[in-house]
Scaffold this motif. Structure first.
Motif, mmCIF file in Angstrom:
data_model
loop_
_atom_site.group_PDB
_atom_site.id
_atom_site.type_symbol
_atom_site.label_atom_id
_atom_site.label_comp_id
_atom_site.label_asym_id
_atom_site.label_seq_id
_atom_site.Cartn_x
_atom_site.Cartn_y
_atom_site.Cartn_z
ATOM 1 N N ILE A 335 0.845 -1.193 0.000
ATOM 2 C CA ILE A 335 0.000 0.000 0.000
ATOM 3 C C ILE A 335 0.881 1.244 0.000
ATOM 4 O O ILE A 335 1.766 1.390 0.850
ATOM 5 N N ASP A 336 0.640 2.155 -0.973
ATOM 6 C CA ASP A 336 1.397 3.402 -1.052
ATOM 7 C C ASP A 336 0.914 4.371 0.024
ATOM 8 O O ASP A 336 -0.285 4.610 0.167
ATOM 9 N N GLU A 337 1.855 4.946 0.769
ATOM 10 C CA GLU A 337 1.465 5.791 1.895
ATOM 11 C C GLU A 337 0.773 7.083 1.445
ATOM 12 O O GLU A 337 -0.073 7.632 2.160
ATOM 13 N N TYR A 338 1.117 7.578 0.249
ATOM 14 C CA TYR A 338 0.466 8.799 -0.242
ATOM 15 C C TYR A 338 -0.986 8.537 -0.640
ATOM 16 O O TYR A 338 -1.874 9.357 -0.397
ATOM 17 N N VAL A 339 -1.227 7.382 -1.261
ATOM 18 C CA VAL A 339 -2.598 7.006 -1.589
ATOM 19 C C VAL A 339 -3.399 6.792 -0.308
ATOM 20 O O VAL A 339 -4.559 7.225 -0.189
ATOM 21 N N ALA A 340 -2.774 6.146 0.682
ATOM 22 C CA ALA A 340 -3.451 5.921 1.961
ATOM 23 C C ALA A 340 -3.763 7.247 2.651
ATOM 24 O O ALA A 340 -4.815 7.398 3.287
ATOM 25 N N THR A 341 -2.876 8.238 2.505
ATOM 26 C CA THR A 341 -3.125 9.555 3.089
ATOM 27 C C THR A 341 -4.370 10.200 2.507
ATOM 28 O O THR A 341 -5.217 10.740 3.234
ATOM 29 N N LEU A 342 -4.501 10.130 1.172
ATOM 30 C CA LEU A 342 -5.681 10.701 0.523
ATOM 31 C C LEU A 342 -6.951 9.951 0.913
ATOM 32 O O LEU A 342 -8.017 10.553 1.059
ATOM 33 N N VAL A 343 -6.852 8.643 1.089
ATOM 34 C CA VAL A 343 -8.010 7.855 1.528
ATOM 35 C C VAL A 343 -8.470 8.320 2.906
ATOM 36 O O VAL A 343 -9.668 8.544 3.150
ATOM 37 N N ILE A 344 -7.528 8.489 3.818
ATOM 38 C CA ILE A 344 -7.873 8.929 5.173
ATOM 39 C C ILE A 344 -8.410 10.362 5.152
ATOM 40 O O ILE A 344 -9.357 10.693 5.871
ATOM 41 N N ASP A 345 -7.822 11.225 4.316
ATOM 42 C CA ASP A 345 -8.336 12.595 4.196
ATOM 43 C C ASP A 345 -9.776 12.583 3.690
ATOM 44 O O ASP A 345 -10.617 13.360 4.167
ATOM 45 N N ALA A 346 -10.060 11.731 2.709
ATOM 46 C CA ALA A 346 -11.421 11.651 2.173
ATOM 47 C C ALA A 346 -12.388 11.132 3.229
ATOM 48 O O ALA A 346 -13.515 11.630 3.358
ATOM 49 N N VAL A 347 -11.952 10.135 4.005
ATOM 50 C CA VAL A 347 -12.791 9.617 5.088
ATOM 51 C C VAL A 347 -13.052 10.707 6.122
ATOM 52 O O VAL A 347 -14.180 10.861 6.625
#
Length: 516
Positions: A335-347
């Motif tokens: 899992i890419d940490e930048y993609v995960a960051t955007l996922v958490i921001d969207a949540v």
């Protein structure tokens, strides 16, 4: 002026205000509903608060770029922690300054005045070519955030109807979440300099939007501007029966407060004349008298504990160091940490939107209990996962930490994240609202600074497992305390909440008189 003259003047102004009702019928007959006008009044606060969220989320995209070998400004771990946290100390100072500005110049004028240096601060950050100007820009934007943090919820609480007040106050965290998401999203397409320019547009929009809306009716009443207060109140709330009753109760309360203040000043003058000294009250004496009032110290303690619980739940440590924390937590996974960051921001954004609806429908107490308890459970779960992950027991279950982060963000964002900001605009009586909000928000940013400044060091020393466990313990303790003492304010007018303290105090005094 004597007390009788002061009360007579206030009563006369109130009667004149009632007689002006017919003259202001053009406002009532406007094509726009009161709710629509309340939304219009909130646009300036919304734009400004989005930029506050950008200030909070900016370090998460700034630090990785500065640590890149090609960056023209190079930083180490210590300097990086200062860049992230340097905006928070002036935030605390700005909150204290806001208490004076809001009382002296009004809520609207404070918002207008601070949007100018807010825009300038972002411009300085954008044009920085050395560490000094970068830190100076962060300090200036942090100070503006501090002044606006207590001012915005106070203005929104005083312009909104009781049934919509929870929605408007909960929208503050929605705006902050949107600002964090926008900052992180822009980082994909532009450098930190260009990102700062975009961030600077929001305070400018906030200034323009705030120019055309009325001042807070509560502040105008406090300054004895009865007619102006009534005009602003009718513009914002219309003139139906419930609104008229609420405004009249506000006028009556202001008359009583003015009488009490005049009586206190009269007693002080008598005492000074009797002593022949003309003694001046020291600010420390005034502060001591202020803290002695239950209607001030009770919400002060409750909100201070609430903000401490919020900050030590790790919410802003995760926001400020999202990429770094996820990189460590997801190491060894695909899992890419930048993609995960955007996922958490969207949540976080979706959860803040849900919170606007939930706060309007549910009470403050049940939301606090649910959100605080669930947040503590998620933190303990993350701690347990990372402790096993260190032993390579769960390396093949990459979705577990991301799922826990998502759930943690969701449950925190619908409860203990927006609610202390809602209650800041609700719990304090009008005469203490500015100074009380300034104190608790300043305390909030001091806790904010402590968490953000120490997080990278303690995470590197003790590891994520122990830190998340520590945050979980503090969140659980704070939730238990709030369960015992937090009052319910849902669907109550600000005057009803204020009267609750008065009734309790009078009941206690009468009970003490009965006792032998």
């Amino acid at each position: 002026m004597t007390i009788e003259q002061g009360n007579g003047e206030m009563t006369e102004k109130a009667n004149v205000c009632e007689n002006k009702l017919v003259e202001e019928s053009d406002i009532v007959k406007s094509r726009y509903s009161p709710l629509c006008r309340q939304f219009v009044a909130a646009i300036g606060c919304t734009a400004t608060t989005i930029s506050v969220g950008m200030t909070i989320g900016y370090s998460a995209i700034l630090l990785p770029e500065l640590q890149h070998p090609s960056s023209r400004i190079h930083v180490d771990l210590e300097i990086a922690s200062w860049i992230a946290s340097i905006a928070l100390l002036p935030m605390a100072f700005g909150c204290l300054v806001a208490g004076y500005l809001m009382d002296r110049f009004g809520r609207k004028m404070t918002i207008l005045a601070l949007n100018v240096p807010f825009t300038v601060g972002w411009c300085i950050i954008s044009m920085s070519d050395c560490m000094f100007w970068l830190l100076f820009g962060r300090i200036l934007t942090g100070f503006c955030c501090g002044v606006l943090s207590p001012t915005t919820p106070m203005y929104l609480s005083e312009i909104s109807a009781p049934k919509y007040r929870g929605f408007f106050l909960a929208s503050i965290t929605l705006d902050v979440a949107l600002g964090v998401l926008l900052t992180h999203f822009l980082a994909i397409y532009c450098t930190w300099n260009v990102n700062a320019i975009v961030c600077g547009f929001l305070p400018f929009i906030g200034y323009i939007a705030t120019t055309f809306v009325p001042e807070s009716p509560s502040w105008l009443l406090k300054k004895n501007c009865i007619h102006e207060a009534h005009h602003a109140f009718v513009w914002l709330r219309g003139c139906d029966e419930s609104a008229s009753i609420e405004f009249q109760s506000m006028v009556d309360a202001q008359i009583k407060n003015s009488a009490a203040t005049s009586a206190q000043h009269s007693d002080d003058d008598t005492e000074n004349n009797g002593s022949g000294a003309g003694r001046q009250h020291h600010p420390i004496d005034h502060l001591r008298q202020l803290i002695a009032h239950k209607s001030f110290n009770t919400p002060l303690i409750i909100l201070s504990i609430y903000f401490a619980t919020l900050q030590f739940s790790g919410v802003n440590a995760v926001i400020f160091y999202t990429v770094t924390i996820l990189k460590d937590s997801l190491s060894g996974t695909d899992i890419d940490e930048y993609v995960a960051t955007l996922v958490i921001d969207a949540v976080r954004l979706v959860a803040a939107l849900i919170a606007c609806i939930v706060v309007k429908c549910a009470g403050r107490r049940p939301l606090t209990i649910f959100s605080g308890g669930s947040t503590a459970i998620c933190l303990f779960g993350l701690s347990y996962y990372l402790s096993l992950s260190a032993e390579n027991s769960l390396r093949n279950y990459a979705s577990i930490p991301l799922a826990l982060f998502v759930i943690y963000t969701l449950v925190l964002s619908v409860g203990i994240n927006p609610l202390p900001w809602c209650l800041t605009g609700e719990l304090f009586p009008l005469r203490y609202r500015a100074i009380g909000s300034a104190f608790v928000t300043a305390f909030n940013f001091l806790c904010f600074f402590t968490v953000v400044k120490t997080s990278p060091i303690y995470f590197s020393i003790y590891g994520g497992s122990k830190m998340f466990c520590f945050y979980g313990i503090l969140t659980a303790i704070g939730t238990i305390f709030l369960t015992l003492v937090l009052p319910e304010t849902k669907n109550k007018s600000l005057q009803e909440i204020e009267d609750n303290y008065t009734v309790k105090r009078k009941h206690k005094m009468s009970r003490n008189k009965v006792q032998p």
